[in-house]
Design a protein around this motif. Structure first.
Motif, mmCIF file in Angstrom:
data_model
loop_
_atom_site.group_PDB
_atom_site.id
_atom_site.type_symbol
_atom_site.label_atom_id
_atom_site.label_comp_id
_atom_site.label_asym_id
_atom_site.label_seq_id
_atom_site.Cartn_x
_atom_site.Cartn_y
_atom_site.Cartn_z
ATOM 1 N N ARG A 15 -38.123 156.818 -27.986
ATOM 2 C CA ARG A 15 -38.806 155.670 -27.379
ATOM 3 C C ARG A 15 -38.379 154.362 -28.051
ATOM 4 N NH1 ARG A 15 -43.288 159.269 -27.333
ATOM 5 N NH2 ARG A 15 -44.071 158.329 -29.270
ATOM 6 N N ARG A 18 -34.957 153.462 -26.874
ATOM 7 C CA ARG A 18 -34.974 152.946 -25.507
ATOM 8 C C ARG A 18 -35.485 151.501 -25.458
ATOM 9 N NH1 ARG A 18 -34.344 156.705 -21.442
ATOM 10 N NH2 ARG A 18 -34.078 158.848 -22.177
ATOM 11 N N ARG A 19 -36.539 151.211 -26.246
ATOM 12 C CA ARG A 19 -37.045 149.835 -26.283
ATOM 13 C C ARG A 19 -35.982 148.883 -26.807
ATOM 14 N NH1 ARG A 19 -41.858 152.353 -28.165
ATOM 15 N NH2 ARG A 19 -41.284 151.868 -30.326
#
Length: 285
Positions: A15, A18-19
């Motif tokens: 995550r 991805r950010r």
């Protein structure tokens, strides 16, 4: 369990990556975004190697700082430390029980081969200790388990997909032949080059798709086998330098492990991949 079989820590890494990549795509140039994806790729690869990396560090420390007069033999200390690393990874959910099943299978397969190879003198362990079977310290099985750990982690972290993957029963048949040849070549003609040719024929068309985020890298599986085998060969040189084990030619003094071992590790990659595909079926792109 998270999507793609990620552990909670791996899901957080994914995550965060991805950010970071989303922000990179919105605010920065395409070249800068590609650079960030490259860094994320490296970070995920490093995380995939965490188990094997921990073992290498332990082996090096056992050579550099472990006292010769310690009450526990060095090989026993390595075994205890390796078990502790494994327990901590499960306890802190850095590794899933599904992954552990694959790792345990690698441990058993590797230990069986170690027992035979040391008995015929292919390599030796100089240390002493109680935690061993015959001349094989129990920590040796963890070195094979580290390969299984890496393969499972990259499968999940990079959402690996395969184009033109051969039928699994064919790969299992060739892998079985490779495993048998590790034993039989001591009495029968060595079939490694025939087996290597079969591996090339099997995977000649197979392409691995590696997803970082928006970018999907494509790499021939045969090239991927070679890269992993190269890193195993490097780790093997570190292990022999640290005196964890030695080949007959190194008994009078350490030197680099010969390049012929690279072929053995390359063939071992097929056995490793087949073991992983029993748990994680290869998926098409």
């Amino acid at each position: 369990m998270h999507p793609r079989g990620l552990t909670p820590v791996e899901a957080r890494i994914d995550r965060a990556a991805r950010r970071l990549l989303d922000r990179s795509g919105q605010r920065r140039s395409e070249a800068r975004r590609r650079w960030v994806e490259f860094l994320v790729f490296g970070a995920k690869q490093a995380w995939a190697c965490v188990f094997g990396g921990a073992l290498i560090v332990l082996i090096l420390l056992s050579r550099l700082v472990y006292p010769a007069d310690a009450p526990i033999a060095r090989d026993d200390a390595l075994t205890i430390a390796a078990v502790l690393v494994q327990v901590l990874m499960l306890a802190f959910r850095l590794e899933s029980w599904r992954e552990f099943r694959v790792i345990l299978l690698f441990h058993v397969v590797g230990t069986v081969m170690e027992l035979f190879k040391t008995d015929v003198g292919s390599w030796t362990y100089d240390g002493e200790g109680l935690l061993r079977i015959g001349g094989v310290p129990l920590f040796s099985g963890f070195m094979y388990a580290a390969i299984g750990s890496y393969l499972v982690r990259v499968h999940n972290l990079f959402d690996l997909r395969f184009a033109h993957y051969p039928r699994r029963w064919l790969t299992a048949l060739v892998a079985g032949g490779i495993y048998v040849n590790f034993f039989s070549h001591h009495w029968l003609p060595d079939a490694r080059w025939v087996l290597l040719a079969l591996v090339v024929l099997l995977y000649a068309r197979t392409v691995m798709h590696v997803r970082i985020h928006e970018t999907v890298l494509q790499m021939p599986v045969l090239v991927a086998f070679g890269l992993v085998a190269l890193f195993i060969w490097i780790a093997e040189n570190v292990g022999t330098w640290a005196g964890a084990w030695r080949y007959p030619s190194q008994l009078d003094g350490w030197h680099l492990v010969g390049p012929e071992k690279f072929v053995s590790w390359y063939l071992l990659m097929l056995i490793s991949v087949v073991l992983v595909t029993w748990v994680y079926r290869p998926r098409a792109p």
